[in-house]
Scaffold this active site. Structure first.
Site, PDB file in Angstrom:
ATOM      1  N   ASN A 198      -8.171  11.460   3.774  1.00 23.70           N
ATOM      2  CA  ASN A 198      -8.485  12.607   4.647  1.00 23.70           C
ATOM      3  C   ASN A 198      -8.669  13.916   3.883  1.00 23.70           C
ATOM      4  O   ASN A 198      -9.505  14.735   4.243  1.00 23.70           O
ATOM      5  CB  ASN A 198      -7.445  12.749   5.758  1.00 23.70           C
ATOM      6  CG  ASN A 198      -6.065  13.019   5.228  1.00 23.70           C
ATOM      7  OD1 ASN A 198      -5.671  12.512   4.183  1.00 23.70           O
ATOM      8  ND2 ASN A 198      -5.307  13.826   5.937  1.00 23.70           N
ATOM      9  N   GLY A 252      -0.013   8.261   3.034  1.00 26.14           N
ATOM     10  CA  GLY A 252      -0.895   7.398   3.813  1.00 26.14           C
ATOM     11  C   GLY A 252      -0.236   7.028   5.126  1.00 26.14           C
ATOM     12  O   GLY A 252       0.649   7.742   5.625  1.00 26.14           O
ATOM     13  N   THR A 309       1.565   1.217   6.033  1.00 23.46           N
ATOM     14  CA  THR A 309       1.418   0.993   4.588  1.00 23.46           C
ATOM     15  C   THR A 309       2.691   1.434   3.862  1.00 23.46           C
ATOM     16  O   THR A 309       3.155   0.758   2.934  1.00 23.46           O
ATOM     17  CB  THR A 309       0.204   1.785   4.036  1.00 23.46           C
ATOM     18  OG1 THR A 309      -0.902   1.606   4.899  1.00 23.46           O
ATOM     19  CG2 THR A 309      -0.159   1.335   2.644  1.00 23.46           C
ATOM     20  N   GLU A 352       4.922  10.010   2.142  1.00 23.96           N
ATOM     21  CA  GLU A 352       4.418  11.017   3.097  1.00 23.96           C
ATOM     22  C   GLU A 352       3.532  10.257   4.076  1.00 23.96           C
ATOM     23  O   GLU A 352       2.444   9.812   3.716  1.00 23.96           O
ATOM     24  CB  GLU A 352       3.603  12.081   2.355  1.00 23.96           C
ATOM     25  CG  GLU A 352       4.377  12.838   1.292  1.00 23.96           C
ATOM     26  CD  GLU A 352       5.491  13.692   1.845  1.00 23.96           C
ATOM     27  OE1 GLU A 352       5.426  14.047   3.035  1.00 23.96           O
ATOM     28  OE2 GLU A 352       6.434  13.988   1.105  1.00 23.96           O
ATOM     29  N   CYS A 379      -2.976  15.184   8.550  1.00 25.15           N
ATOM     30  CA  CYS A 379      -1.684  14.672   9.028  1.00 25.15           C
ATOM     31  C   CYS A 379      -0.911  15.745   9.789  1.00 25.15           C
ATOM     32  O   CYS A 379      -0.017  15.431  10.554  1.00 25.15           O
ATOM     33  CB  CYS A 379      -0.868  14.165   7.850  1.00 25.15           C
ATOM     34  SG  CYS A 379      -0.660  15.432   6.586  1.00 25.15           S
ATOM     35  N   GLU A 385       7.799  16.708  -1.010  1.00 20.53           N
ATOM     36  CA  GLU A 385       6.957  17.144  -2.111  1.00 20.53           C
ATOM     37  C   GLU A 385       6.963  18.667  -2.120  1.00 20.53           C
ATOM     38  O   GLU A 385       7.577  19.292  -1.279  1.00 20.53           O
ATOM     39  CB  GLU A 385       5.527  16.622  -1.903  1.00 20.53           C
ATOM     40  CG  GLU A 385       5.447  15.101  -1.904  1.00 20.53           C
ATOM     41  CD  GLU A 385       4.024  14.566  -1.834  1.00 20.53           C
ATOM     42  OE1 GLU A 385       3.168  15.219  -1.218  1.00 20.53           O
ATOM     43  OE2 GLU A 385       3.784  13.495  -2.409  1.00 20.53           O
TER      44      GLU A 385
HETATM   45  P1  NAD Z   1      -3.562   4.058   4.319  1.00 21.43           P
HETATM   46  O1  NAD Z   1      -2.101   3.850   4.410  1.00 21.43           O
HETATM   47  O2  NAD Z   1      -4.458   3.046   4.903  1.00 21.43           O
HETATM   48  O3  NAD Z   1      -4.016   4.179   2.792  1.00 21.43           O
HETATM   49  C1  NAD Z   1      -3.471   5.161   1.918  1.00 21.43           C
HETATM   50  C2  NAD Z   1      -3.619   4.669   0.491  1.00 21.43           C
HETATM   51  O4  NAD Z   1      -2.785   3.533   0.308  1.00 21.43           O
HETATM   52  C3  NAD Z   1      -5.033   4.231   0.127  1.00 21.43           C
HETATM   53  O5  NAD Z   1      -5.298   4.598  -1.199  1.00 21.43           O
HETATM   54  C4  NAD Z   1      -4.944   2.718   0.262  1.00 21.43           C
HETATM   55  O6  NAD Z   1      -5.878   2.029  -0.523  1.00 21.43           O
HETATM   56  C5  NAD Z   1      -3.532   2.468  -0.238  1.00 21.43           C
HETATM   57  N1  NAD Z   1      -2.909   1.207   0.201  1.00 21.43           N
HETATM   58  C6  NAD Z   1      -3.154   0.486   1.315  1.00 21.43           C
HETATM   59  N2  NAD Z   1      -2.376  -0.614   1.334  1.00 21.43           N
HETATM   60  C7  NAD Z   1      -1.607  -0.580   0.210  1.00 21.43           C
HETATM   61  C8  NAD Z   1      -0.590  -1.414  -0.325  1.00 21.43           C
HETATM   62  N3  NAD Z   1      -0.213  -2.535   0.280  1.00 21.43           N
HETATM   63  N4  NAD Z   1      -0.011  -1.047  -1.472  1.00 21.43           N
HETATM   64  C9  NAD Z   1      -0.366   0.086  -2.098  1.00 21.43           C
HETATM   65  N5  NAD Z   1      -1.328   0.920  -1.656  1.00 21.43           N
HETATM   66  C10 NAD Z   1      -1.935   0.597  -0.510  1.00 21.43           C
HETATM   67  O7  NAD Z   1      -3.820   5.496   4.902  1.00 21.43           O
HETATM   68  P2  NAD Z   1      -5.223   6.190   5.136  1.00 21.43           P
HETATM   69  O8  NAD Z   1      -5.872   5.560   6.326  1.00 21.43           O
HETATM   70  O9  NAD Z   1      -5.951   6.265   3.843  1.00 21.43           O
HETATM   71  O10 NAD Z   1      -4.781   7.686   5.501  1.00 21.43           O
HETATM   72  C11 NAD Z   1      -4.474   8.122   6.786  1.00 21.43           C
HETATM   73  C12 NAD Z   1      -2.985   8.180   6.980  1.00 21.43           C
HETATM   74  O11 NAD Z   1      -2.397   9.020   6.006  1.00 21.43           O
HETATM   75  C13 NAD Z   1      -2.596   8.757   8.316  1.00 21.43           C
HETATM   76  O12 NAD Z   1      -1.563   7.987   8.854  1.00 21.43           O
HETATM   77  C14 NAD Z   1      -2.087  10.142   7.959  1.00 21.43           C
HETATM   78  O13 NAD Z   1      -1.160  10.688   8.860  1.00 21.43           O
HETATM   79  C15 NAD Z   1      -1.471   9.891   6.638  1.00 21.43           C
HETATM   80  N6  NAD Z   1      -1.331  11.131   5.889  1.00 21.43           N
HETATM   81  C16 NAD Z   1      -0.079  11.656   5.728  1.00 21.43           C
HETATM   82  C17 NAD Z   1       0.079  12.848   5.033  1.00 21.43           C
HETATM   83  C18 NAD Z   1       1.448  13.463   4.830  1.00 21.43           C
HETATM   84  O14 NAD Z   1       1.565  14.365   4.029  1.00 21.43           O
HETATM   85  N7  NAD Z   1       2.478  12.986   5.517  1.00 21.43           N
HETATM   86  C19 NAD Z   1      -1.038  13.493   4.513  1.00 21.43           C
HETATM   87  C20 NAD Z   1      -2.293  12.928   4.710  1.00 21.43           C
HETATM   88  C21 NAD Z   1      -2.435  11.739   5.392  1.00 21.43           C
END
Ligand code: NAD
Length: 484
Positions: free
Chosen positions: A153, A229, A233, A251, A285, A465
């Site tokens: 994002n 993410g 995950t 996060e 997020c 963080e």
């Molecule tokens: P995601 O969890 O699908 O992926 C995030 C990252 O993790 C990607 O690089 C992905 O390839 C990797 N990944 C996926 N499966 C994995 C595994 N088994 N082991 C290791 N890495 C793995 O998330 P997304 O769809 O890319 O992002 C959106 C999400 O991120 C939303 O839920 C959003 O709220 C969250 N987010 C949170 C914050 C925060 O600061 N809390 C900030 C931005 C986004």
């Protein structure tokens, strides 16, 4: 600096293809077409990255903070110098308007490097004197090799938010950006080469989460994982990392409430609420996706948000005129549409938006464009109000008392950020204390000071963080007790 059509891994200072020779398609969300290839890396590539990081660690961790700071500031300078190219690449990869990536994403990536390059010069640790007996002093040493995994994002913004403190504290890094938005991480690798970052200090391995990402989390020599993410995950990563006793910073997702009291500055609240609802297509997020409004101003608010949401222009991310660009992927567009359908099944009324945009320009017709939506009439316990949608969709509802507003705000499994609008200082402090979230904004949103702790409670994450919290996360504290 150009965004090439074949993205490569950055390992031991070199740009290279994955060992398997396999590549994945990378889509331009504004057109729905494939525009580049991304390495489909696996554990072999992660192993090469770990080998490079291991070799680089002794000199990077011992070269001194001045030297590390100097290299990192050069990286910051080069991000600034390449602002336009990076912003364009971010918009093409993610679908966000270029005015947004050039005013927020890329400047923030530069700030992340600049902030931690200088923060490390002021980092200190404690000493505890036992009178007449001993002195304890604490040293904070780098962990070694750490893994940084980021989402799509805010691609370069969040990637650098992890990498910069990890490098500043003397660690070597194996990092993976999202497979949906790999381009600016690839361009960062070129910048690191130009800045003279020693080979192996930062390694960027591209690929799918379950393959490349999982290989990073699985690797026994990677001692800490900083992940941003989705919550599911995060759960998988925690289950892998916990038995190996890795340090973890997670996060995760959110379902953030925006509580609006009738005594707020209505105009300022309205302007900011439009941003907190729909910035980056609601794909931040921290966006407030559940809006609770005190009943005396509910009808006025409802009318205003619907009018302003209808006025938002959705279109080509490269156009200066658009408010919102394309959603990141077809799968994400379909996920959001499924929630709009669910909202109606649950008894909600879509007051505006939720439609696929019918573009006049032929090349945009297969892009992932959705008009932003406002939904009314849903109770707190329905799935639409409980699950993270992460798109241009908000629900609105009235409340009558402060207690009710707090209960609604706290009524999900998430706890990332809350926004509160009131001119009553007593109420602001009282409510802020009771909100179950890691961040509370009062009469503002996304006002970020990089020194402050950043993170969530409940299912929104573990750890913090930002500022000293990040420097502490990426170091191990060792106490030395010296008897007189
Ligand atoms: P995601 O969890 O699908 O992926 C995030 C990252 O993790 C990607 O690089 C992905 O390839 C990797 N990944 C996926 N499966 C994995 C595994 N088994 N082991 C290791 N890495 C793995 O998330 P997304 O769809 O890319 O992002 C959106 C999400 O991120 C939303 O839920 C959003 O709220 C969250 N987010 C949170 C914050 C925060 O600061 N809390 C900030 C931005 C986004």
């Amino acid at each position: 600096m150009t965004a090439d059509t074949t993205i490569l891994n950055y390992i031991n200072g070199n740009l290279q293809a994955p060992q398997s020779g396999r590549f994945l398609d990378n889509y331009d969300p504004s057109t729905g077409s494939i525009y580049s290839q991304i390495p489909d890396s696996d554990s072999q590539d992660v192993q090469l990255a770990v080998d490079a990081a291991r070799n680089a660690f002794p000199s990077w961790s011992s070269c001194g903070v001045q030297e590390r700071s100097r290299v990192m500031l050069r990286i910051a300078d080069l991000i600034s110098k390449n602002l336009d190219a990076l912003a364009k690449a971010e918009s093409q990869d993610n679908g966000k308007p270029m005015w947004l990536s050039s005013s927020v994403d890329i400047p923030r990536a530069e700030s992340n490097f600049r902030f931690f390059a200088t923060a490390i010069l002021h980092f200190s640790s404690e000493a505890h004197r036992m009178e007449q007996l001993a002195i304890n002093y604490t040293i904070r040493q780098p962990i070694g090799i750490v893994g940084c995994i980021s989402p799509w994002n805010l691609p370069l913004y969040l990637f650098t938010w992890k990498i910069a403190p990890a490098l500043a504290t003397g660690n070597c890094v194996v990092a993976k950006p999202s497979e949906l938005t790999p381009m600016t991480a690839y361009l960062l690798a070129k910048i690191c080469q130009e800045a003279g970052l020693p080979p192996g200090v930062l390694n960027i391995v591209h690929g799918l989460g379950g393959n490349t990402g999982q290989a990073i989390v699985d690797h026994p020599e990677i001692k800490a994982i900083s992940f941003t993410g989705g919550t599911q995950t995060g759960r998988t990563i925690a289950a892998t990392a916990a038995p190996m006793f890795k340090k973890l910073s997670l996060e995760l997702g959110g379902k953030n409430p925006n509580i609006i009291f009738a005594d707020c500055d209505f105009d300022e609240m309205m302007d900011t609420t439009m941003r907190s609802s729909f910035s980056n297509n609601g794909q931040i997020c921290l966006c407030g996706s559940r809006i609770y409004v005190e009943r005396p101003i509910y009808d006025r608010f409802r009318e205003e948000i619907v009018k302003r949401t209808r006025d938002l222009k959705v279109g080509n991310p490269l156009s200066e005129q658009v408010d919102l660009g394309a959603l990141v992927s077809k799968a994400h567009l379909e996920k959001i549409q499924s929630y709009l359908k669910l909202a109606q099944e649950e008894g909600g009324q879509i007051l505006c938006g939720g439609a696929i945009i019918d573009h006049k320009e032929a090349h945009l017709r297969n892009g992932y464009y959705l008009s932003p939506a406002v939904i009314e009439g849903l109770p707190i316990h329905c799935r639409t109000n409980q699950e993270e949608i992460f798109g241009p969709v908000v629900t609105i509802a009235p409340f009558d008392t402060e207690e009710e507003a707090i209960a609604l705000a706290n009524g999900t499994v998430y706890g990332l950020a809350s926004t509160l609008w009131t001119s009553n200082l007593q109420r602001a402090t009282r409510v802020a204390e009771q909100l179950q979230s890691g961040i509370v904004w009062v009469n503002c949103w996304m006002l970020r000071d990089l020194r402050t702790p950043f993170g969530g409670v409940k299912n929104s994450g573990v750890g913090r963080e930002g500022g000293l919290e990040a420097l502490r996360f990426f170091t191990e504290a060792k106490n030395v007790c010296l008897k007189y």
